[in-house]
Scaffold this active site. Structure first.
Site, short mmCIF file in Angstrom:
data_model
loop_
_atom_site.label_atom_id
_atom_site.label_comp_id
_atom_site.label_asym_id
_atom_site.label_seq_id
_atom_site.Cartn_x
_atom_site.Cartn_y
_atom_site.Cartn_z
N HIS A 45 15.74 3.98 -2.93
CA HIS A 45 14.29 3.99 -3.11
C HIS A 45 13.76 5.23 -3.84
O HIS A 45 12.58 5.29 -4.19
CB HIS A 45 13.65 3.92 -1.72
CG HIS A 45 12.25 3.39 -1.70
ND1 HIS A 45 11.47 3.25 -2.81
CD2 HIS A 45 11.49 2.97 -0.67
CE1 HIS A 45 10.28 2.77 -2.47
NE2 HIS A 45 10.28 2.59 -1.18
N TYR A 54 0.92 2.80 8.45
CA TYR A 54 1.05 3.12 7.02
C TYR A 54 1.21 1.85 6.21
O TYR A 54 1.94 0.93 6.59
CB TYR A 54 2.26 4.03 6.82
CG TYR A 54 2.66 4.28 5.38
CD1 TYR A 54 2.17 5.38 4.69
CD2 TYR A 54 3.54 3.42 4.71
CE1 TYR A 54 2.55 5.62 3.36
CE2 TYR A 54 3.92 3.65 3.40
CZ TYR A 54 3.42 4.75 2.73
OH TYR A 54 3.80 4.98 1.43
N THR A 58 2.99 5.81 -5.29
CA THR A 58 2.19 5.17 -4.25
C THR A 58 1.28 6.20 -3.58
O THR A 58 1.50 7.41 -3.69
CB THR A 58 3.08 4.55 -3.15
OG1 THR A 58 3.85 5.57 -2.52
CG2 THR A 58 3.99 3.48 -3.73
#
Length: 681
Positions: free
Chosen positions: A339, A468, A481
């Site tokens: 990621h 979140y 993000t």
């Protein structure tokens, strides 16, 4: 591709006010007063302003020296690359593709492996087209709402990229990207094979999927016929970064360079294809295999395991530091990705394009009038372009010694523990989806689902926790993000009304719409780069890097609210696309839940994960919460109809019909029905 604006740095006071608004619903009044005094104190404002001004100058310098950047970029990379725990279940998410119905699960020329081989080959063939589009700069630009362009920088880090553990003297891992990579890795039963798939002009070597099929089948056959021990070198990647770094350093200094050369071949590969020697029919096992691999311990009749033969789970057949295409023996296919360099939106584009192209490949065999996902693949111009290419699979042979064997053993036992410590629950809710939410509830579908998570958690635990959801900021150069914090004063009021014996449905609906509108407002702000998390994190990093020895830690970072704000108990992400069957990731805190969800037109799919924290019960409560909200609207509609059917003179007394109780609440509260819950936060 037009130049995109730089990610904005919000005004400091706006960020602090947003922070106070986000933490206020999570604390008691007394603690909120302390937090407000702390955040708005002269000392805190003075120190934060100094850090803010430093950040502004830092961003100006970045804009001059590295225009294709953002103020959060290096700090964000450090947050991932300095993370020392295993990437498995902590960093890597997964996407599970929908089934390919053009591939029948019947015996073919590859026997029992036909379904697996054909599915994998079709997807690989489509991925190679995708890579060609990237490297030839022909990839269709990403846009939102049909017009707003998005940053495309992440695609360059999608293939040929690997997370490399820190070497001696290095403080963190680093990303290695090889733009000249032309080969892929294939794993089967923990064995590694490779072959070239692109020529020197980045054109796919294979003009059809069939040669890829034969390569995959030959790999399976070679591994099945091998009687030698199978040291599962891929299990090293599941270790924490310090251990993997030590093992890698040992391999580097080994007098025999075989293992080091093997690692370099894997590091530079375009991506990894994991062919699993297992079929999965149950959702939970399939989810587990795609996210972290399964762990199966087979002991002998006397409970004595052969060396390297105790563990047979798919967790050994992985290389988690790279992008992985995983295909099971019964043709289930998914993507597991590291990621650090890429976000879900980027990998979702890959998943959608390759799934669509692989399905259209079947249609092209029937008719020529089929639209193309990618531009037509060109043939190589030069006869010499394919010289020195390895198109036949080659196996990596590993050298083992007592240190390597013991390290493999302990890595295998630790990943087995980690897999065993997590559980997963899949929910396919088919009662309604986005169409019904927009038409009947008049709410944003995503905002509605976020309220549902709060209802379900409150029903189970009687309190609110930090939640979140990521907002994409790719409309800015190098955007990543921003953090949407879903618990608001409006959401708390709605959730509590659902359990209030004296509340009426008219009020519940009003509270719900206010909560959804607030959530949509926060999403808009975050998407515009006007959230609070990334800005505050950057300020903390500025302090840590430049002022740690000369300035005290600003009070905001030592206040209790900062710890609460950064301890995400409910981590969620919405990643919807028709090509996906499911999507998920692990919890980000030991006491947390991870929720990956897909909102379709007429259904909602979720995957919930936790470390055995009543995962199935929580998923069930999400389902009942979705049903109960629908019941609220149905009761309100029925009441309106009944009132409108009577004359004005007899209408008095019908206004309280909304107070009818719902049987669903019995399920939400485990049979206890309505009761008063006094909670803090």
């Amino acid at each position: 591709m037009p130049d995109l604006p730089r990610l904005p740095i919000p005004p400091l006071r706006e960020t602090l006010n947003r922070y106070l608004a986000r933490v206020e619903p999570l604390q008691e009044d007394r603690q909120n007063n302390k937090t407000r005094e702390c955040v708005l104190s002269d000392d805190n404002l003075k120190m934060m302003q100094k850090l803010h001004e430093h950040l502004l100058e830092y961003d100006k310098q970045l804009a001059r020296e590295k225009p294709q950047s953002s103020y959060i970029e290096d700090f964000w990379y450090d947050a991932y690359l300095m993370y020392e725990a295993s990437v498995v279940l902590n960093v890597n998410p997964y996407f599970l593709l929908e089934d390919d119905r053009t591939i029948k699960n019947v015996m073919g020329c590859y026997g029992e492996y036909t379904c697996q081989v054909k599915r994998a080959a079709k997807l690989i063939f489509s991925i190679l087209k995708f890579i060609k589009e990237i490297r030839h700069e022909n990839l269709r630009p990403d846009v939102v709402r049909g017009k707003t362009p998005l940053s495309m920088d992440q695609y360059a880090k999608l293939f040929g990229c690997s997370r490399i553990p820190a070497g001696p003297g290095e403080k963190s891992c680093h990303l290695q990207v090889d733009p000249t990579s032309h080969h892929v890795m294939v794993t089967y039963k923990s064995q590694f094979y490779w072959f070239d798939v692109l020529d020197v002009n980045n054109i796919p070597i294979f003009s059809t999927p069939e040669p890829i099929e034969w390569n995959l089948y030959s790999i399976i056959m070679d591994s099945e016929q091998s009687e030698a021990s199978r040291p599962p070198f891929g299990v090293f990647i599941t270790e924490n970064r310090r251990v993997w770094s030590n093992v890698r350093d040992y391999i580097f200094h080994d007098s025999d360079p075989t293992n080091w050369k093997n690692l370099k071949i894997i590091d530079s590969a375009l991506f990894v294809i994991c062919l699993d020697d297992a079929s999965f029919t149950e959702d939970n096992e399939l989810i587990k295999s795609m996210l972290c691999g399964t762990s199966q311990i087979r002991l002998g009749p006397n409970d004595l395991a052969k060396p390297l033969d105790a563990q047979h789970g798919t967790c050994l057949n992985r290389w988690y530091d790279k992008l992985q295409l995983i295909v099971t023996q019964n043709g289930k296919a998914g993507i597991n990705f590291e990621h650090t360099a890429v976000d879900g939106h980027t990998v979702l584009r890959l998943a959608a394009d390759i799934y669509t192209d692989s399905i259209l490949g079947f249609a092209r065999g029937v008719t020529k009038n089929v639209p193309d996902v990618f531009t037509e693949t060109s043939e190589s111009d030069s006869e010499n372009v394919n010289l020195n290419l390895i198109t036949i699979p080659r196996k990596l042979e590993w050298k083992v010694d007592p240190f390597i064997l013991s390290s493999l053993h302990f890595a295998e036992t630790r990943i087995s523990d980690s897999v065993s410590q997590h559980e997963f629950a899949a929910l396919d809710f088919t009662k309604y989806g986005s169409n019904h939410i927009k038409a009947s509830f008049q709410c944003s579908p995503d905002a509605l689902v976020q309220q549902v998570f709060q209802v379900a958690y409150y029903a189970l635990y009687g309190k609110f926790e930090t939640t979140y959801e990521p907002a994409m900021t790719k409309q800015f150069t190098n955007g990543r993000t921003e953090a949407i914090r879903s618990v608001t004063s409006e959401s708390k009021k709605f959730v509590k009304s659902m359990f209030d014996r004296y509340a009426i449905d008219e009020h519940r609906i009003r509270f719900l719409r206010r909560a959804c509108n607030k959530h949509s407002q926060i999403i808009k702000e975050c998407s515009e780069g006007l959230g609070q998390d990334r800005h505050l994190y950057a300020l903390y990093c500025i302090w840590n890097e430049y002022y740690k020895d000369t300035m005290p830690l600003p009070p905001i970072f030592s206040d209790k609210s900062w710890s609460i704000h950064n301890s995400t108990v409910i981590s969620t992400s919405n990643c919807g696309n028709p090509c996906l069957k499911s999507f998920g990731f692990g919890p980000v805190t030991p006491n947390g839940f991870g929720i990956g969800y897909i909102i379709r037109d007429n259904s909602i799919s979720l995957v919930v994960s936790s470390r055995h924290r009543q995962t199935n019960r929580f998923a069930s409560l999400i389902e009942h919460s979705l049903l109960e909200i629908d019941h609220v609207f149905q009761r309100r509609s029925a009441a309106d109809s009944e009132i409108s059917a009577v004359t004005p003179s007899t209408r008095h007394g019908f206004g309280r019909l909304e107070q009818q109780r719902s049987d669903s609440l019995v399920h939400l509260l485990s049979g206890y029905n309505y009761f008063d819950v006094n909670v803090s936060g």
